[in-house]
Design an enzyme around this catalytic site. Structure first.
Site, mmCIF file in Angstrom:
data_model
loop_
_atom_site.group_PDB
_atom_site.id
_atom_site.type_symbol
_atom_site.label_atom_id
_atom_site.label_comp_id
_atom_site.label_asym_id
_atom_site.label_seq_id
_atom_site.Cartn_x
_atom_site.Cartn_y
_atom_site.Cartn_z
ATOM 1 N N HIS A 60 0.850 -1.187 0.000
ATOM 2 C CA HIS A 60 0.000 0.000 0.000
ATOM 3 C C HIS A 60 0.885 1.236 0.000
ATOM 4 O O HIS A 60 2.046 1.190 0.422
ATOM 5 C CB HIS A 60 -0.911 0.007 1.222
ATOM 6 C CG HIS A 60 -1.972 -1.050 1.179
ATOM 7 N ND1 HIS A 60 -3.052 -1.030 2.028
ATOM 8 C CD2 HIS A 60 -2.118 -2.151 0.408
ATOM 9 C CE1 HIS A 60 -3.817 -2.076 1.778
ATOM 10 N NE2 HIS A 60 -3.273 -2.779 0.799
ATOM 11 N N GLU A 62 1.229 3.856 1.834
ATOM 12 C CA GLU A 62 1.873 4.240 3.086
ATOM 13 C C GLU A 62 3.086 3.351 3.390
ATOM 14 O O GLU A 62 4.139 3.844 3.797
ATOM 15 C CB GLU A 62 0.879 4.142 4.260
ATOM 16 C CG GLU A 62 -0.356 5.004 4.099
ATOM 17 C CD GLU A 62 -1.540 4.286 3.449
ATOM 18 O OE1 GLU A 62 -2.687 4.657 3.759
ATOM 19 O OE2 GLU A 62 -1.325 3.363 2.632
ATOM 20 N N CYS A 91 -6.088 1.931 5.558
ATOM 21 C CA CYS A 91 -6.768 0.700 5.946
ATOM 22 C C CYS A 91 -6.307 0.310 7.351
ATOM 23 O O CYS A 91 -5.385 0.907 7.908
ATOM 24 C CB CYS A 91 -6.476 -0.417 4.944
ATOM 25 S SG CYS A 91 -4.776 -1.018 5.014
ATOM 26 N N CYS A 94 -2.524 -0.462 7.489
ATOM 27 C CA CYS A 94 -1.669 0.725 7.410
ATOM 28 C C CYS A 94 -1.831 1.610 8.638
ATOM 29 O O CYS A 94 -0.848 2.157 9.149
ATOM 30 C CB CYS A 94 -1.964 1.499 6.129
ATOM 31 S SG CYS A 94 -1.444 0.611 4.643
#
Length: 182
Positions: A60, A62, A91, A94
């Site tokens: 992801h 991040e 999410c 993260c």
């Protein structure tokens, strides 16, 4: 110029940079999520989703940015004074990683109604039952632009999905978004 105005201008500039990263993700067939990390007013990390390209569901935006920052020598203790600007609410995975990194603050565009870890599904950012430093999280900065980018992505087929779905006769909905420049 008032301090609040300067802060707001910087916030918009950083979110525009996150949107540019999301656009980059969109252009290469990734879910359009982008982010920038800001330390002492300067962007120190950038990331965009890389899950389709890497075939790794943990890549992801991040986490990609954090990996690059750490590989580049960014110090763990400096996350305590670092803000994250991301187009979509982090999410749960993260949000938890950000908490473990002791991030100071998260500013995001639109909510993540299925997997959000700051307010939509779980409040990982400030739960008293979890380890790690709590952090402030606020959404809505460039919300409509982030939603529109996601809608554009989901209009087309995601060739990186395990079972791509045909998307014939879909229409991009924009009538419920106020796309005035913020």
């Amino acid at each position: 110029m008032a301090e609040d105005q300067v802060t707001q201008q910087l916030q918009h500039r950083h979110m525009e940079e996150a949107l540019a990263m999301a656009e980059e993700a969109y252009q290469v067939g990734e879910v359009p999520v982008g982010c920038v990390f800001v330390f002492k007013g300067e962007v120190v990390g950038r990331g965009r989703n890389e899950t389709n390209i890497s075939k790794n569901g943990t890549r992801h935006a991040e986490l990609v940015a954090i990996d690059r920052m750490l590989q580049g020598g960014f110090k763990l203790e400096d996350f305590r004074k670092t803000q994250l600007y991301v187009t979509v609410e982090p999410c749960i995975m993260c949000a938890s990683a950000l908490r473990q990194m002791n991030i100071e603050r998260v500013i995001y565009g639109c909510a993540n109604d299925r997997f959000g870890g700051c307010e939509s599904v779980l409040r990982v950012c400030d739960s008293s039952t979890l380890d790690g430093s709590r952090y402030a999280a606020e959404g809505g900065c460039y919300r409509d632009q982030a939603i529109l980018m996601l809608r554009k992505f989901y209009m087309r087929e995601n060739s990186g999905a395990p079972q791509p779905k045909k998307k014939a006769n879909r229409v991009l909905k924009t009538q419920d978004l106020e796309l005035a420049k913020q």
